[in-house]
Design an enzyme around this catalytic site. Structure first.
Site, PDB file in Angstrom:
ATOM      1  CG  ASP A 184      -2.190   0.744   1.022  1.00 42.54           C
ATOM      2  OD1 ASP A 184      -2.273   1.536   0.060  1.00 42.54           O
ATOM      3  OD2 ASP A 184      -3.120   0.557   1.831  1.00 42.54           O
TER       4      ASP A 184
ATOM      5  CG  ASP B  48      -7.211   4.964  -0.384  1.00 36.95           C
ATOM      6  OD1 ASP B  48      -7.315   3.742  -0.599  1.00 36.95           O
ATOM      7  OD2 ASP B  48      -6.389   5.433   0.422  1.00 36.95           O
TER       8      ASP B  48
ATOM      9  CD  GLU C 104       0.365   6.114  -3.840  1.00 40.83           C
ATOM     10  OE1 GLU C 104       0.809   6.260  -2.679  1.00 40.83           O
ATOM     11  OE2 GLU C 104      -0.607   5.400  -4.108  1.00 40.83           O
TER      12      GLU C 104
END
Length: 659
Positions: free
Chosen positions: A379, A449, A382
């Protein structure tokens, strides 16, 4: 000056060296630099391929390099025009006194490649092409917007939560283009010019291929950037997840309840903050006293286990001091060391550093994989920064401005490459971001998200189409969206069902989301004061009432009945790069209508899926291309090349099988 060197065309003009060479089937790689030599980075072009058809022809004022059907013609100023079978595909934009390839002379003083230097460092490079206002452009990854056709769009080449930069595009004119630079930058597909910008690099680098169909373009591209490995057949069903199972007991109770409700689950996912602090990369023994026993019980039920791993390291973590001392964390250029501030003062691991990558893997292996955990959920890949000020961060391989886009690929490789080295068969990991070539490293990329709205739902279909056309075949979403205000709202239930019906026809069927309202008592003070870090309301199929459970269970049965077909789609992705979720024109490139249809898609070559993308909508038009089509609901047969009006009650969406 033109030079032919081992079938490579080199052009020297003033201070610039231009290098063009065959690189794969009907493809050319173009590099340019003002430095004395080129770097050894191949970036997304990880597969070494030969190009025996390449030849170079040099005359007094022109040089031509040809590889198969694609050729590049270069004038003395280094301006390039690309041709497929002799017809112009793409030409660099040039408006200067020295003249263009058509020998025109302009006074505008625009050049095709503009280098802006940083004192003592790299260059900001802008590459400009002439624009064809009639072409359509697709791919480039995942951008949360309504536009499927990217012509006219401006795209920031930056990784952000729910934005995935994968800088490969295909054109309706029959070419594919890779911007082979992990630098932060921008792509502008204007009606007047097409422009790519890299904010801080040592050289320009792009790759271009030509073919007749999108499928051939993707095949050519993935031949040089890599293809997805084989996907495990025992993970093609339901993945069960929520925000968040807080304890070992909650996970086991959920798995047992799935058995009681006759809901077969392939994977159960343990989300964030199962650890004491970010960067500990282990279970909190207070709430997870015997994770090995938990994993063994889940395996006994036929369920694989996925656990969340974040790149952030809290300064309170047991690992922070060592990692900071050894230089394994991302650096900041000014001010304090903090790069991330979610529930702690954190600095993220610099996985571009091989030492840091190995450190992360050893922790993950010891604390998760050696317990039997089957896969990890990478998760915040980025990575997610306090603020996306890329000029403020520096990696092992360079300033973030020069390479930040490739971070998620390095992050996934920290796990995948080491798993392969250790002999694990078919590693698969869930990831929130990726870059060009990420398909090669066992990544299931999901759309991040995103909010629980129909508007966002519509965006996800566009995202899935363009991720597939950027070479990423394993793509999925949080069913129902991630951010839900009230999971008991009937309007949310309608959205959830429509999203679920769509997700059945994507690569991975995964229940996930933060199901509000936030009104569940925290476990203790370590649950960060009972603020955002709650468990979220239940998110199992039966959590939304009997009728909704009936619908989702019916569609799960449909998914399971398609197992062999879905397995064949995964095999095709490994063989030629084809995505599972496909634009209509991917399968029907000769049908002009399919190039303009973005609210329906093909799930592989056989199933045409027409999701319901608007609230309170119970019917819609569906275009059927040439052929014969069977409505899988009532088995009625339709002849193609017509638009049919299909009913869509809440318990079904129109799906037609090509027969």
């Amino acid at each position: 000056m033109f030079i032919s060197e081992n079938n490579v065309l080199i052009v020297k003009h003033q201070y610039e060296t231009l290098r063009i060479e065959g690189w794969g089937r009907n493809a050319l790689r173009v590099r340019s630099t003002l430095y004395p030599s080129f770097t050894d980075h191949d970036w997304a072009l990880s597969e070494k391929v030969s190009s025996p058809e390449t030849r170079v022809e040099i005359s007094e004022k022109t040089a031509v390099i040809t590889n198969g059907r694609l050729s590049a013609r270069v004038n003395p100023q280094g301006v390039i025009a690309f041709y497929k079978d002799g017809e112009l595909l793409l030409r660099e934009y040039f408006r200067n006194y020295e003249g263009t390839l058509t020998k025109e002379s302009r006074c505008l003083k625009y050049i095709n490649r503009e280098y802006t230097p940083y004192i003592g460092g790299d260059y900001r490079i802008v590459q400009i092409f002439d624009s064809d206002p009639h072409e359509k452009i697709f791919g480039m990854g995942q951008y949360q917007q309504a536009n499927t056709d990217l012509k006219g769009c401006i795209l920031d080449l930056e990784q952000r939560n729910s934005q995935v930069t994968v800088p490969f595009m295909i054109s309706s004119k029959g070419y594919g283009f890779l911007w082979n630079n992990p630098s932060v930058g921008r792509a502008s597909f204007g009606m007047n010019i097409t422009e790519f910008t890299a904010e801080a690099v040592k050289q320009l680098d792009y790759w271009l291929t030509a073919a007749d169909t999108p499928k051939e373009l993707i095949e050519n591209y993935t031949a040089v950037s890599g293809r997805a490995p084989q996907f495990p057949e025992d993970m093609m069903g339901l993945w069960q997840c929520k925000l968040r199972y807080r304890t070992q007991q909650e996970v086991l109770e959920t798995a047992r309840a799935c058995k009681e409700h006759n809901v077969p689950v392939d994977v159960i996912v343990i989300d964030f903050f199962h650890w004491p602090y970010q960067g500990d990369w282990r279970f909190d023994e207070t709430y997870w006293p015997d994770p090995k026993a938990m994993v063994d019980e889940l395996h006994g039920m036929g369920i694989k286990v996925c656990v969340s791993v974040w790149p952030s390291v809290d300064k309170k973590s047991e690992n922070f001091a060592e990692m900071y001392e050894r230089g394994l964390l991302i650096r900041t250029e000014r001010g304090g060391a903090q790069t991330y501030d979610y529930q702690g003062d954190c600095v993220e691991i610099d996985v571009t550093n091989p030492e840091a990558s190995d450190y992360l893997y050893q922790k993950v292996k010891k604390n998760y994989l050696d317990l039997g955990i089957d896969m990890v959920w990478l998760d915040n890949a980025e990575p997610d920064f306090v603020k996306y000020d890329f000029d403020h961060y520096r990696y092992h391989i360079g300033p973030a401005l020069s390479c930040s886009a490739i971070y998620p690929q390095y992050y996934s490789r920290a796990i995948y490459d080491n798993q392969v080295r250790d002999g694990k068969e078919k590693p698969v990991n869930l990831l929130r971001s990726g870059w060009a070539g990420s398909q090669k490293y066992g990544n299931v990329i999901w759309s991040g998200d995103v909010p629980s709205t129909f508007e966002s739902f519509r965006d996800q279909l566009q995202c899935g189409i363009n991720m597939g056309l950027a070479g990423i075949p394993w793509w999925t979403t949080d069913i129902g969206g991630f951010m839900t205000d009230d999971c008991n709202d009937p309007r949310f239930h309608q959205l959830l069902i429509r999203w679920y019906e769509f997700a059945v026809f994507t690569a991975v069927l995964r229940m996930h989301g933060e199901r509000g309202p936030i009104d569940i008592k925290p476990l203790d003070d370590r649950d960060f004061g009972g603020g955002y870090l709650h468990t979220g309301h239940s998110n199992e199929l039966w959590s939304y009432g009997e009728e909704n459970f009936r619908i989702m269970r019916k569609y799960l049965d449909l998914r399971l009945s398609m197992h062999d077909y879905i397995a064949s789609l995964y095999r095709e992705a490994s063989e030629n790069g084809s995505p599972l979720l496909r634009a209509m024109f991917y399968e029907f490139p000769d049908d002009e209508k399919c190039w303009n249809l973005y609210d329906q898609y093909m799930f592989g070559p056989e199933y045409l899926v027409a999701p319901i993308l608007y609230e309170d909508t119970f019917e819609r038009d569906v275009y059927l291309p040439a052929g014969r089509w069977e409505d899988i609901r009532d088995h009625k047969i339709y002849e193609g090349q017509q638009t049919v009006h299909a009913e869509a009650p809440i318990d079904s969406i129109p799906v037609f099988r090509k027969i």
